[in-house]
Design a protein around this motif. Structure first.
Motif, PDB file in Angstrom:
ATOM      1  N   ASP A 120      85.150   3.110  37.992  1.00  0.00           N
ATOM      2  CA  ASP A 120      85.313   3.028  39.597  1.00  0.00           C
ATOM      3  C   ASP A 120      86.239   2.401  39.947  1.00  0.00           C
ATOM      4  N   ASP A 121      86.621   1.088  39.113  1.00  0.00           N
ATOM      5  CA  ASP A 121      87.875   0.242  39.442  1.00  0.00           C
ATOM      6  C   ASP A 121      89.153   0.985  39.730  1.00  0.00           C
ATOM      7  N   LYS A 122      89.179   2.006  38.561  1.00  0.00           N
ATOM      8  CA  LYS A 122      90.676   2.840  38.582  1.00  0.00           C
ATOM      9  C   LYS A 122      90.615   3.518  39.607  1.00  0.00           C
ATOM     10  N   MET A 123      89.354   4.157  40.244  1.00  0.00           N
ATOM     11  CA  MET A 123      89.264   5.165  41.143  1.00  0.00           C
ATOM     12  C   MET A 123      89.754   4.477  42.698  1.00  0.00           C
ATOM     13  N   MET A 124      89.131   3.249  42.530  1.00  0.00           N
ATOM     14  CA  MET A 124      89.543   2.538  43.722  1.00  0.00           C
ATOM     15  C   MET A 124      91.089   2.032  43.805  1.00  0.00           C
ATOM     16  N   VAL A 125      91.440   1.851  42.820  1.00  0.00           N
ATOM     17  CA  VAL A 125      93.172   1.339  42.908  1.00  0.00           C
ATOM     18  C   VAL A 125      93.787   2.723  43.280  1.00  0.00           C
ATOM     19  N   ASN A 126      93.318   3.945  42.580  1.00  0.00           N
ATOM     20  CA  ASN A 126      94.074   5.160  43.165  1.00  0.00           C
ATOM     21  C   ASN A 126      93.908   5.673  44.646  1.00  0.00           C
ATOM     22  N   TYR A 127      92.670   5.322  45.114  1.00  0.00           N
ATOM     23  CA  TYR A 127      92.479   5.486  46.290  1.00  0.00           C
ATOM     24  C   TYR A 127      93.486   4.395  47.393  1.00  0.00           C
ATOM     25  N   LEU A 128      93.474   3.371  46.927  1.00  0.00           N
ATOM     26  CA  LEU A 128      94.586   2.373  47.605  1.00  0.00           C
ATOM     27  C   LEU A 128      95.822   2.844  47.680  1.00  0.00           C
ATOM     28  N   TYR A 129      96.312   3.191  46.524  1.00  0.00           N
ATOM     29  CA  TYR A 129      97.690   3.967  46.487  1.00  0.00           C
ATOM     30  C   TYR A 129      97.841   5.246  47.370  1.00  0.00           C
ATOM     31  N   HIS A 130      96.812   6.114  47.220  1.00  0.00           N
ATOM     32  CA  HIS A 130      96.848   7.278  47.977  1.00  0.00           C
ATOM     33  C   HIS A 130      96.903   6.978  49.290  1.00  0.00           C
ATOM     34  N   TYR A 131      96.163   6.089  49.976  1.00  0.00           N
ATOM     35  CA  TYR A 131      95.961   5.652  51.374  1.00  0.00           C
ATOM     36  C   TYR A 131      97.167   4.702  51.915  1.00  0.00           C
ATOM     37  N   ALA A 132      97.959   4.358  50.854  1.00  0.00           N
ATOM     38  CA  ALA A 132      99.047   3.417  51.048  1.00  0.00           C
ATOM     39  C   ALA A 132      98.509   2.003  51.765  1.00  0.00           C
ATOM     40  N   VAL A 133      97.412   1.615  51.098  1.00  0.00           N
ATOM     41  CA  VAL A 133      96.567   0.452  51.401  1.00  0.00           C
ATOM     42  C   VAL A 133      97.521  -0.778  50.811  1.00  0.00           C
ATOM     43  N   PRO A 134      97.884  -1.756  51.516  1.00  0.00           N
ATOM     44  CA  PRO A 134      98.493  -3.007  50.842  1.00  0.00           C
ATOM     45  C   PRO A 134      97.315  -3.614  50.066  1.00  0.00           C
ATOM     46  N   PHE A 135      97.634  -3.926  48.920  1.00  0.00           N
ATOM     47  CA  PHE A 135      96.366  -4.540  47.955  1.00  0.00           C
ATOM     48  C   PHE A 135      97.085  -5.412  46.886  1.00  0.00           C
ATOM     49  N   VAL A 136      95.752  -6.415  46.748  1.00  0.00           N
ATOM     50  CA  VAL A 136      96.372  -7.369  45.498  1.00  0.00           C
ATOM     51  C   VAL A 136      94.898  -7.323  44.716  1.00  0.00           C
ATOM     52  N   LEU A 137      94.985  -7.475  43.344  1.00  0.00           N
ATOM     53  CA  LEU A 137      93.801  -7.307  42.771  1.00  0.00           C
ATOM     54  C   LEU A 137      93.331  -8.899  42.485  1.00  0.00           C
ATOM     55  N   VAL A 138      92.212  -9.153  42.528  1.00  0.00           N
ATOM     56  CA  VAL A 138      91.677 -10.639  42.311  1.00  0.00           C
ATOM     57  C   VAL A 138      90.638 -10.560  41.169  1.00  0.00           C
ATOM     58  N   ALA A 139      91.010 -11.212  39.928  1.00  0.00           N
ATOM     59  CA  ALA A 139      90.106 -11.292  38.810  1.00  0.00           C
ATOM     60  C   ALA A 139      89.232 -12.512  38.920  1.00  0.00           C
ATOM     61  N   THR A 140      87.886 -12.198  39.268  1.00  0.00           N
ATOM     62  CA  THR A 140      86.802 -13.201  39.463  1.00  0.00           C
ATOM     63  C   THR A 140      86.081 -13.902  38.286  1.00  0.00           C
ATOM     64  N   LYS A 141      85.351 -14.847  38.296  1.00  0.00           N
ATOM     65  CA  LYS A 141      84.793 -15.579  37.382  1.00  0.00           C
ATOM     66  C   LYS A 141      85.512 -16.125  36.359  1.00  0.00           C
ATOM     67  N   ALA A 142      86.725 -16.475  36.345  1.00  0.00           N
ATOM     68  CA  ALA A 142      87.755 -17.148  35.451  1.00  0.00           C
ATOM     69  C   ALA A 142      86.994 -18.472  34.877  1.00  0.00           C
ATOM     70  N   ASP A 143      86.167 -18.966  35.375  1.00  0.00           N
ATOM     71  CA  ASP A 143      85.520 -20.434  34.864  1.00  0.00           C
ATOM     72  C   ASP A 143      84.637 -19.860  33.820  1.00  0.00           C
ATOM     73  N   LYS A 144      84.356 -18.712  33.509  1.00  0.00           N
ATOM     74  CA  LYS A 144      83.663 -18.093  32.183  1.00  0.00           C
ATOM     75  C   LYS A 144      84.528 -17.964  31.086  1.00  0.00           C
ATOM     76  N   LEU A 145      85.750 -18.282  31.321  1.00  0.00           N
ATOM     77  CA  LEU A 145      86.459 -18.090  30.038  1.00  0.00           C
ATOM     78  C   LEU A 145      87.299 -19.226  30.092  1.00  0.00           C
ATOM     79  N   GLY A 146      87.604 -19.800  28.653  1.00  0.00           N
ATOM     80  CA  GLY A 146      88.602 -20.883  28.416  1.00  0.00           C
ATOM     81  C   GLY A 146      89.748 -20.560  29.206  1.00  0.00           C
ATOM     82  N   LYS A 147      90.309 -21.730  29.520  1.00  0.00           N
ATOM     83  CA  LYS A 147      91.583 -21.630  30.088  1.00  0.00           C
ATOM     84  C   LYS A 147      92.866 -20.867  29.683  1.00  0.00           C
ATOM     85  N   THR A 148      92.902 -21.020  28.131  1.00  0.00           N
ATOM     86  CA  THR A 148      93.997 -20.560  27.499  1.00  0.00           C
ATOM     87  C   THR A 148      93.761 -18.923  27.648  1.00  0.00           C
TER      88      THR A 148
END
Length: 198
Positions: A120-148
């Protein structure tokens, strides 16, 4: 960019009710439970502006918020298994109509940094390219990983979604990590358009 006072505007369930505004529209999309409401609350400096839920699939409407310099549209979460096929179709159609008809300055497409992007995430990115919507990806919940581990995970997600490393911003609503970067991206998206209109 400083957000002084973000407020809820309205919720809509169909394309004929899309909120009309002269302000730039910034949209937020992502699968159910990825942390959209938490991200919105972080950007707004308000804990309860967008309602967070432990039950995935809560956002079945497009929720609009006034952020002063722009209007933020929170799109229905996708990819939630316990929803009927009929309901999924309805969400899909609403999402697609929104992406193809609204003048979106920037869409924040959310992925959970701990997991590989879904179909579904990949389909969303394809949609955005298809409709020429400017986008950025935001990777959430970074606090759940070690900083490195944050940078290597961002690189893996970038490779998986076939985007550049710099196209993904890691964030944490818990700690505020990445908040300034996201606000800067929004500010740039708004000012680029405004300067080209003058």
């Amino acid at each position: 960019m400083k957000i002084k006072d973000a407020t809820f505007i309205t919720s809509v369930a169909s394309a004929d009710k899309f909120y009309k505004t002269d302000k730039p529209i910034i949209a937020v999309a992502g699968k159910s439970n990825v942390g959209k409401s938490s991200l919105i609350n972080m950007l707004a400096n308000k804990k309860k502006l967008a309602k967070t839920s432990v039950t995935p699939g809560r956002t079945r409407l497009i929720n609009y918020f006034d952020f002063g310099e722009f209007v933020l549209a929170d799109l229905p979460g996708y990819g939630f298994a316990k929803v009927s096929k009929e309901e999924k179709k309805k969400w899909g159609a609403l999402l697609e109509t929104f992406l193809s008809t609204q003048n979106i300055r920037l869409l924040l497409s959310l992925v959970d940094i701990r997991h590989d992007p879904t179909a579904d995430d990949k389909m969303m990115v394809n949609y955005l390219y298809h409709y020429a919507v400017p986008f950025v990806l935001v990777a959430t919940k970074a606090d759940k990983l070690g900083k490195t581990k944050i940078k290597p995970r961002v690189q893996e997600i970038a490779t998986d979604l076939k985007v550049g490393f710099s196209d993904i911003t890691a964030t944490s609503a818990e700690t505020g990590f990445g908040k300034e970067q996201v606000l800067t991206l929004i500010e740039q998206a708004i000012s680029v358009k405004e300067s080209s209109e003058e």
